[in-house]
Enzyme design. Structure first.
Site, PDB file in Angstrom:
ATOM      1  N   LYS A  97      25.227  -6.481  51.324  1.00 15.75           N
ATOM      2  CA  LYS A  97      25.028  -5.060  51.635  1.00 15.75           C
ATOM      3  C   LYS A  97      26.377  -4.352  51.788  1.00 15.75           C
ATOM      4  CE  LYS A  97      21.012  -6.782  51.636  1.00 15.75           C
ATOM      5  NZ  LYS A  97      19.630  -6.484  51.388  1.00 15.75           N
TER       6      LYS A  97
HETATM    7  C1  LIG Z   1      18.400  -7.188  51.902  1.00 18.14           C
HETATM    8  C2  LIG Z   1      17.206  -6.356  52.033  1.00 18.14           C
HETATM    9  C3  LIG Z   1      16.266  -6.572  53.050  1.00 18.14           C
HETATM   10  C4  LIG Z   1      16.332  -7.743  53.987  1.00 18.14           C
HETATM   11  O1  LIG Z   1      17.525  -7.892  54.673  1.00 18.14           O
HETATM   12  P1  LIG Z   1      17.943  -9.351  55.230  1.00 18.14           P
HETATM   13  O2  LIG Z   1      19.141  -9.045  56.074  1.00 18.14           O
HETATM   14  O3  LIG Z   1      18.247 -10.198  54.049  1.00 18.14           O
HETATM   15  O4  LIG Z   1      16.807  -9.853  56.022  1.00 18.14           O
HETATM   16  C5  LIG Z   1      15.187  -5.703  53.140  1.00 18.14           C
HETATM   17  N1  LIG Z   1      15.019  -4.693  52.273  1.00 18.14           N
HETATM   18  C6  LIG Z   1      15.899  -4.457  51.277  1.00 18.14           C
HETATM   19  C7  LIG Z   1      15.663  -3.298  50.353  1.00 18.14           C
HETATM   20  C8  LIG Z   1      16.996  -5.303  51.090  1.00 18.14           C
HETATM   21  O5  LIG Z   1      17.830  -5.078  50.090  1.00 18.14           O
END
Ligand SMILES: *Cc1c(COP(=O)(O)O)cnc(C)c1O
Length: 422
Positions: free
Chosen positions: A203
Site C-alpha cells: 500500500k
Molecule cells: C490490501 C487490501 C485489503 C486488505 O488489507 P490487508 O492489510 O491485506 O488485510 C482490503 N481491501 C483492499 C482494496 C486492499 O487492496
C-alpha cells in the site's frame, strides 16, 4: 523530442525503477530511528505507556489530523479495519453488503467474517462502483455499501452517499489502496460513516502489516474498538476522554504492535510528499498519451484527488489489451492487463472461489446456511459482465515516486511506438 515512432523493432531501453512498492522503498533513517527507539524502550505494547505516548497513539493522532476525522484506531491489518468498520456500523448475521466486482477478496472476506453476505455490483470506467448498479442491487436485507477506492482512484462518493441516504444504508469506505486520496476536497475515509485503511507492504505507506479504522461517530468507534480487543473497555477506562459509551461485547485481538506503530508514524510523515511526486509523474505520463487514438483513459470521479499510483487506459478488446501490455513490457515497462479468465487475480469477483461456491470455515456452512435469515444471494461467474468486459480491456501501468524524468520520457517513446503498431 520526436513524436514519430522509432523505425526499429529493437526494444527502447526503459530504465525500470528497482521497486514498485511505494511506502517500503522510502524506509530510511526516520523509520530506523523511531523503530529503534521503540525497541530500546523494551515496550511494544501501547497501553503500558501513558495513553498519548505510544507510537501507535501518535500515529493515530497525526492520521486523525490528515484524514479530518474525529476517531482513528490503528489495527493489525486492512482486513481487520474493515471488520471493525462493519461491526461499528452494526452489520450483522444475514445482512447484505454491496461491494464492487473489482476489489481485493479481503473486502468480501471481512463481510463473511461478520456473518453477513457480500452482494457484488458492477464497476464503471472509473474502476469503482457504478452507482446505478448499486441501486439495482438493494434489497430489504441491504445494510451497507462499501465503495472501494481502487488503485488510488476515489469512488463516485456524491452519488453513492445519496443512494445510501435515500435507502437508509450505511457507507464504509475501503481506502486500502487510496491512503491520502481526496474526493472534492475531502480526504477519503472521512466521507462515509466509517473508513478502513490497509498499511500492508503493497500500500501507499506501510507498517509492515497494519491498518486503520476511522469514523466521526463515537458509537461506531466504540463498537469497532470493542471488537478489535477483547479487553478494550479496560484499557479505555484509564483515559476519561475515551471511555466507552456502549455496553461492551465480545472482541478478538486486532491490536497493532508499537513496533509497527513506530514504523508507520515515520511513513505517514512522508505520505503527502510521496503523493505529490506520484501525481506529478502521472500528469507527465498522461501528457504522453495525449492525442493517441484507439485508447480511452480511465475516468476519474475527481481527477485532483486521484493518488497517482497507476495509469489505466482501455483498448477496444481484451485480446488487444493483452498484446499492448506485452509489447509495453518488451519495451521495459511494467505494464499489465487486468483480467484474464486463466489467471486467478484475487481482485476480481470472477476468481473469488470461496464466495462463488459459498464455502465456509463453519462445519454447518454459516453464514450461507442461516435458518433465521436464509441467504437469498446467488453467485456465478457471469453475474457482472460489464465489469469483466471493462477489466478485460484495461492496460495498467503501475507508477512509483522514484520514476526519473528520463524514465517518464522513455515511457512516452514506448507508448507512441507500441500504440501505433499493436
Ligand atoms: C490490501 C487490501 C485489503 C486488505 O488489507 P490487508 O492489510 O491485506 O488485510 C482490503 N481491501 C483492499 C482494496 C486492499 O487492496
Amino acid at each position: 523530442m520526436s513524436t514519430n515512432p522509432p523505425e526499429t523493432d529493437a526494444p527502447c531501453v526503459v530504465d525500470k525503477p528497482a521497486s514498485y512498492h511505494i511506502g517500503p522503498q522510502e524506509i530510511g533513517e526516520e523509520e530506523i530511528a523511531l523503530v529503534t527507539d521503540a525497541l530500546r524502550s523494551k515496550n511494544l505494547f501501547r497501553y503500558l505507556k501513558p495513553v498519548e505516548d505510544s507510537y501507535t497513539a501518535r500515529f493515530e493522532n497525526e492520521f486523525r489530523e490528515v484524514t479530518g476525522v474525529k476517531h482513528v484506531l490503528a489495527v493489525n491489518s486492512g482486513t481487520s479495519a474493515i471488520i471493525c468498520g462493519l461491526v461499528g456500523l452494526g452489520v450483522s448475521s444475514g445482512d447484505e453488503v454491496i461491494i464492487p466486482a473489482y476489489t481485493y477478496i479481503a473486502t468480501a472476506a471481512a463481510i463473511l467474517a461478520v456473518r453477513a453476505i457480500p452482494v457484488v455490483a458492477e464497476i464503471d470506467d472509473s474502476l469503482t462502483l457504478d452507482p446505478a448498479d448499486v441501486e439495482k442491487k438493494i434489497t430489504p436485507r441491504t445494510k451497507a455499501i462499501i465503495p472501494v477506492h481502487m488503485r488510488g482512484t476515489p469512488s463516485r462518493m456524491d452519488e453513492l452517499v445519496a443512494i445510501a441516504r435515500k435507502h437508509g444504508l450505511k457507507v464504509l469506505e475501503d481506502c486500502a489502496q487510496c491512503n491520502g486520496g481526496n474526493y472534492k476536497g475531502r480526504p477519503v475515509g472521512s466521507i462515509g460513516d466509517a473508513g478502513a485503511f490497509s498499511l500492508q507492504q503493497f500500500k501507499i505507506i506501510t507498517a509492515g502489516e497494519g491498518g486503520a479504522f476511522v469514523t466521526n461517530d463515537k458509537t461506531i468507534f466504540d463498537r469497532g474498538g470493542c471488537y478489535h480487543d477483547a479487553a478494550f473497555s479496560f484499557w479505555m477506562e484509564a483515559d476519561p476522554t475515551s471511555r466507552l459509551t456502549i455496553p461492551t461485547f465480545v472482541g478478538e485481538n486486532y491490536r497493532l504492535s508499537d513496533l509497527n506503530g513506530a514504523l508507520v508514524l515515520a511513513q505517514l510523515r512522508k505520505r503527502d510528499r510521496i503523493l505529490g511526486q506520484l501525481r506529478a509523474i502521472k500528469k507527465r505520463m498522461l501528457a504522453h498519451l495525449d492525442g493517441i487514438k484507439n485508447i480511452k483513459l480511465q475516468e476519474q470521479p475527481d481527477p485532483a484527488g486521484d493518488c497517482g499510483i497507476s495509469l489505466v487506459f482501455f483498448v477496444e478488446s481484451a485480446e488487444r489489451a493483452r498484446r499492448v501490455a506485452e509489447a509495453l513490457r518488451k519495451e521495459g515497462m511494467a505494464a499489465g492487463s487486468v483480467f484474464d479468465k486463466g489467471i486467478p487475480d484475487r481482485h476480481i469477483y470472477y476468481h473469488w472461489d470461496y464466495v462463488l461456491e459459498k464455502r465456509s470455515s463453519d462445519v454447518y456452512g454459516q453464514p450461507w446456511t442461516d435458518t433465521a435469515r436464509p441467504c437469498q444471494v446467488n453467485y456465478d461467474k457471469d453475474m457482472c459482465p460489464r465489469s469483466v468486459d471493462i477489466l478485460g480491456r484495461c492496460v495498467v501501468i503501475p507508477l512509483t515516486q522514484v520514476m526519473s524524468d528520463a524514465h517518464v520520457e522513455s515511457c512516452g517513446v514506448a507508448f507512441r511506438k507500441v500504440l501505433a503498431r499493436v
